[in-house]
Scaffold this active site. Structure first.
Site, PDB file in Angstrom:
ATOM      1  CG  ASP A  89      -2.218   0.835   0.863  1.00 41.02           C
ATOM      2  OD1 ASP A  89      -2.157   1.644  -0.076  1.00 41.02           O
ATOM      3  OD2 ASP A  89      -3.237   0.714   1.561  1.00 41.02           O
TER       4      ASP A  89
HETATM    5  C1  BGC Z   1      -4.950   3.244  -0.050  1.00 40.39           C
HETATM    6  C2  BGC Z   1      -5.126   2.229  -1.148  1.00 40.39           C
HETATM    7  C3  BGC Z   1      -4.997   2.893  -2.487  1.00 40.39           C
HETATM    8  C4  BGC Z   1      -3.631   3.554  -2.550  1.00 40.39           C
HETATM    9  C5  BGC Z   1      -3.380   4.226  -3.877  1.00 40.39           C
HETATM   10  C6  BGC Z   1      -3.679   4.048  -0.223  1.00 40.39           C
HETATM   11  O1  BGC Z   1      -3.620   5.103   0.662  1.00 40.39           O
HETATM   12  O2  BGC Z   1      -4.966   2.586   1.193  1.00 40.39           O
HETATM   13  O3  BGC Z   1      -6.356   1.577  -1.012  1.00 40.39           O
HETATM   14  O4  BGC Z   1      -5.166   1.967  -3.510  1.00 40.39           O
HETATM   15  O5  BGC Z   1      -3.558   4.526  -1.545  1.00 40.39           O
HETATM   16  O6  BGC Z   1      -4.186   5.304  -4.067  1.00 40.39           O
END
Ligand code: BGC
Length: 743
Positions: A285
């Protein structure tokens, strides 16, 4: 004849599999050949994902240099947050200037629609309509792929039992069975006929794992749970998504029992890539590799990169821990090159499967992009998904549906004329108000002859009720009042957990003032989570939970209000009476001192100041018609482990209009070790019935439906009595039967 048919099917299957095997084989050979040409730095570059030129969806941690230059140097394998063929082309052109010309993968959070915004995922889950959810994901993928995007960071399949958690809006709610089916439908929708098709995007199942169980509902918080609960409740939707062919997985921010998910070999190597045999790749993530430092799990990015790759994290999103340290880690002998090769192979394989080596600009065609966006049939699909997602909570004296010939309507509340918020969090549409139908517009269109009295009443966040006079006057003048109140777009989504989930500000006071006029009042509640609204639940004559339904929200809501569509949604998550009840979910254990009712408190498992029951239970939702359940029968009263039985019953529409009922099957294993929940959803059918019509419905019960995990994490069944419950909601069981599972 039969034999021939079987043979011919076998023949067809064999020959359609052969090219697939052959293709995989050639891809594997191509990947090996490419890998052999790559330097260590180029390999690490493939494992590095950077933010693009759209909005950043997390804290930018480094003062980065020129990204296009880094791409040209082969230091980037993927870019996220990038949309539109003009943007993707510029980045892909840079990649084509790198030594090996390895194309970039473009990722984006296409969570509920791309140009056309569909309902938020939690709302869609209330439809219990798997085909409709698959179609919603299909439309999103078609538009996204035409905008040059290869990969969506969806579906989010985290089971969520805590409505304080802001990301509850992004998943399918609290139930593992329903959530698993929805996970599968969404993966199928995103990936369509398979990777490499021009309208398919790679799915990314997230967040692996248990992110939805953050303590206190606070985003990014720790998770502490037994492995049995992990396997029983939180992992099945991930497995279902994997079985549906999901190309990628994303790990998560939380620690699970003291190990950050990003650094967890148990999750990524043992379960995902080991036991489950996942062949795609895992992306971290946002900065979750680097965030193992503040977690206190590693001391610096060097160690973070080492731990993450060893744990099975293939691509590093935005923390630059891999690009800054991995080559050195290999040279220092801390990380084996075989781990790097394995990760790079997984990433390159998807690039080949997507057809990017044949044509890196395959998805980048402005003419196709223009022709694909906002197609009328897809706008219609969004409207249909919208009305399917609506849950009718209360309808005293059948105030709804409203007559189309109504003379006057008062429209009151801060969300009546709102457009942007209706899209809900995680909307990718660039222009906030673009193509959105407000509640005001939707209602006006369907009651063109009605006089409309409008009053905003208050703002969403107003904490002092200045003056409801205008709203009350508007209500008094009209035949019926429709109020639109709730949260704003910034109150759910990532990093938007709330400790207080009541309807914000003085909006419930506004409802009180308007209801006091004695006029028939319909309250539309809009939010990305269950809210608390006890006074309204007790006193407002009609309540419609509309969530956020996307660009067609005004039309979808008006379809329901005027009876062009008979609402059929059922809650995919429990609505508490108080934050003090959280976590509250229907499939809990019984305890040794269960309360037998809301007032049964004497040495009982209960609160002295609050009932145990929720305001609205999982599976609850009304219709403009009524249904009767009768004639339950089971095909056998006892079965052996590998046998199955059928439970069937009659479902009748006893009202005067056609409508759909979502009939639910729950099971209880009466005596078991370890304990089993008081009820578990194990089946449902959404059935359309004409007035007076009866349909015979049946469910099959087999080993899979009766099995559970023991403390050794083995999936077992135990002989004994099982109760089957059929009903209209988890707290509204209409029919019951029992049977024995024998040895
Ligand atoms: C989120 C993800 C997301 C990623 C990219 C993160 O902060 O937890 O779910 O896909 O950002 O935007």
């Amino acid at each position: 004849m039969k034999k021939f048919k079987a043979f011919s099917i076998g023949f067809v299957v064999l020959f359609s599999i052969v090219p697939c095997f052959a293709q995989q084989k050639t891809i594997a050979a191509k990947v090996e050949a490419l890998l052999a040409k790559m330097t260590l730095e180029e390999k690490v570059g493939q494992m590095n994902q950077l933010n693009g030129d759209w909005e950043a969806t997390g804290p930018i941690t480094k003062d980065v240099g020129n990204k296009l230059e880094e791409i040209k140097q082969g230091k980037v394998g993927s870019v996220l947050n990038i949309m539109g063929t003009n943007h993707t082309r510029a980045f892909q052109e840079a990649a084509m200037q790198s030594r090996l010309k390895i194309p970039l993968l473009f990722g984006q959070d296409v969570i509920h629609g791309y140009s056309i915004t569909f309902p938020i995922p939690l709302a869609e889950a209330a439809s219990w309509d798997l085909a409709a959810m698959e179609r919603s994901a299909r439309v999103a993928a078609t538009e996204a792929a035409a905008a040059g995007i290869h990969w969506t960071f969806a579906p989010m399949v985290d089971i969520a039992r805590d409505p304080r958690w802001g990301r509850v809006m992004e998943g399918a709610g609290e139930d593992t069975y329903l959530g698993s089916l929805i996970a599968k439908a969404r993966v199928k929708g995103f990936q369509g006929k398979g990777l490499g098709n021009i309208d398919a995007v790679m799915a990314c199942v997230k967040h692996f794992a248990a992110y939805g169980a953050a303590i206190g509902g606070r985003d990014y918080n720790s998770v502490d749970m037994s492995r049995r609960t992990l396997w029983e409740t939180y992992l099945p939707p991930f497995k279902a998504a994997l079985d549906a062919g999901a190309a990628t997985f994303m790990n998560s921010f939380n620690d699970l029992n003291g190990t950050p998910a990003t650094g967890s070999s148990y999750l990524q190597r043992d379960i995902l890539k080991g036991k489950w045999g996942f062949k795609g790749f895992v992306v971290s993530d946002w900065n979750s590799v680097g965030e193992m430092i503040p977690h206190g799990f590693v001391k610096d990015n060097y160690e973070a990169a080492e731990v993450a790759i060893k744990a099975g994290n293939d691509m590093d999103m935005e923390s630059r821990a891999y690009i800054g340290n991995l080559a050195k880690l290999v040279r220092d002998g801390r990380v084996s090159i075989s781990l790097v090769n394995e990760a790079v192979k997984r990433i390159l394989t998807t690039k080949f499967e997507m057809g990017l080596f044949d044509d890196p600009y395959k998805y980048i065609n402005p003419t196709r992009e223009k022709a694909t966006m906002n197609r009328p049939e897809n706008i219609e699909a969004a409207r249909d998904m919208g009305r399917k997602s609506i849950v009718l909570l209360k309808n005293e004296k059948n105030i709804l549906p409203l007559s189309k010939n109504i003379q006057s309507i008062a429209l009151i509340g801060p969300l009546v004329k709102e457009k942007w918020y209706l899209k809900g969090a995680w909307s990718t549409d660039v222009d906030p108000n673009d193509n959105v139908v407000s509640i005001y517009e939707g209602i006006q269109k369907q009651a063109p002859g009605a006089k409309i009295y409008y009053a905003e009443g208050c703002k969403i966040k107003d904490s002092i009720a200045t003056d409801f006079k205008e709203a009350v006057e508007a209500a008094k003048k009209a035949d019926v009042v429709v109020m639109a109140v709730g949260e704003d777009i910034f109150m759910t989504g990532e990093a938007r957990s709330k400790a207080d989930i009541h309807i914000p500000g003085v909006q419930e006071d506004l409802i009180k003032a308007v209801v006091a006029t004695g006029k028939p009042v319909v309250v539309l509640l809009m939010a990305g989570r269950p809210m608390i609204f006890n006074w309204t639940a007790d006193h407002a004559p009609a309540i419609v939970y509309t969530w956020w339904l996307g660009s067609q929200m005004g039309n979808a809501v008006a379809d329901v209000l005027f009876g062009n569509y008979n609402p059929a949604g059922k809650l995919p998550i429990t609505f508490p009476r108080s934050e003090g009840q959280i976590p509250i979910y229907y499939n809990h254990l019984n305890t040794g001192r269960p309360a037998q009712g809301d007032n049964d408190r004497f040495y009982r498992s209960s609160y002295i100041d609050l009932p145990n029951t929720p305001q609205y239970a999982f599976g609850y939702g009304l219709s403009y018609t009524t249904f009767a359940y009768s004639n339950i029968s089971i095909s056998k009263t006892a079965i052996k482990k590998n046998e199955s039985l059928t439970v069937s019953f009659d479902l009748q529409n006893t009202g005067t209009v056609a409508g759909e009922e979502i009939a639910q099957l729950y099971i209880r294993d009466m005596v078991a070790r370890p304990l089993r929940p008081v009820k578990e959803l194990k089946g449902f059918k959404k059935v359309m019935l004409a007035p007076g019509e009866t349909k015979h419905i049946s469910f099959t019960i087999n080993k899979e439906k009766l099995a559970f995990y023991n403390n050794n994490l083995e999936r077992i069944t135990q002989p004994g009595e099982f109760k089957l419950m059929i009903g209209a909601a988890s707290n509204n069981i209409k029919l019951e039967k029992s049977f024995q599972l024998t040895n």
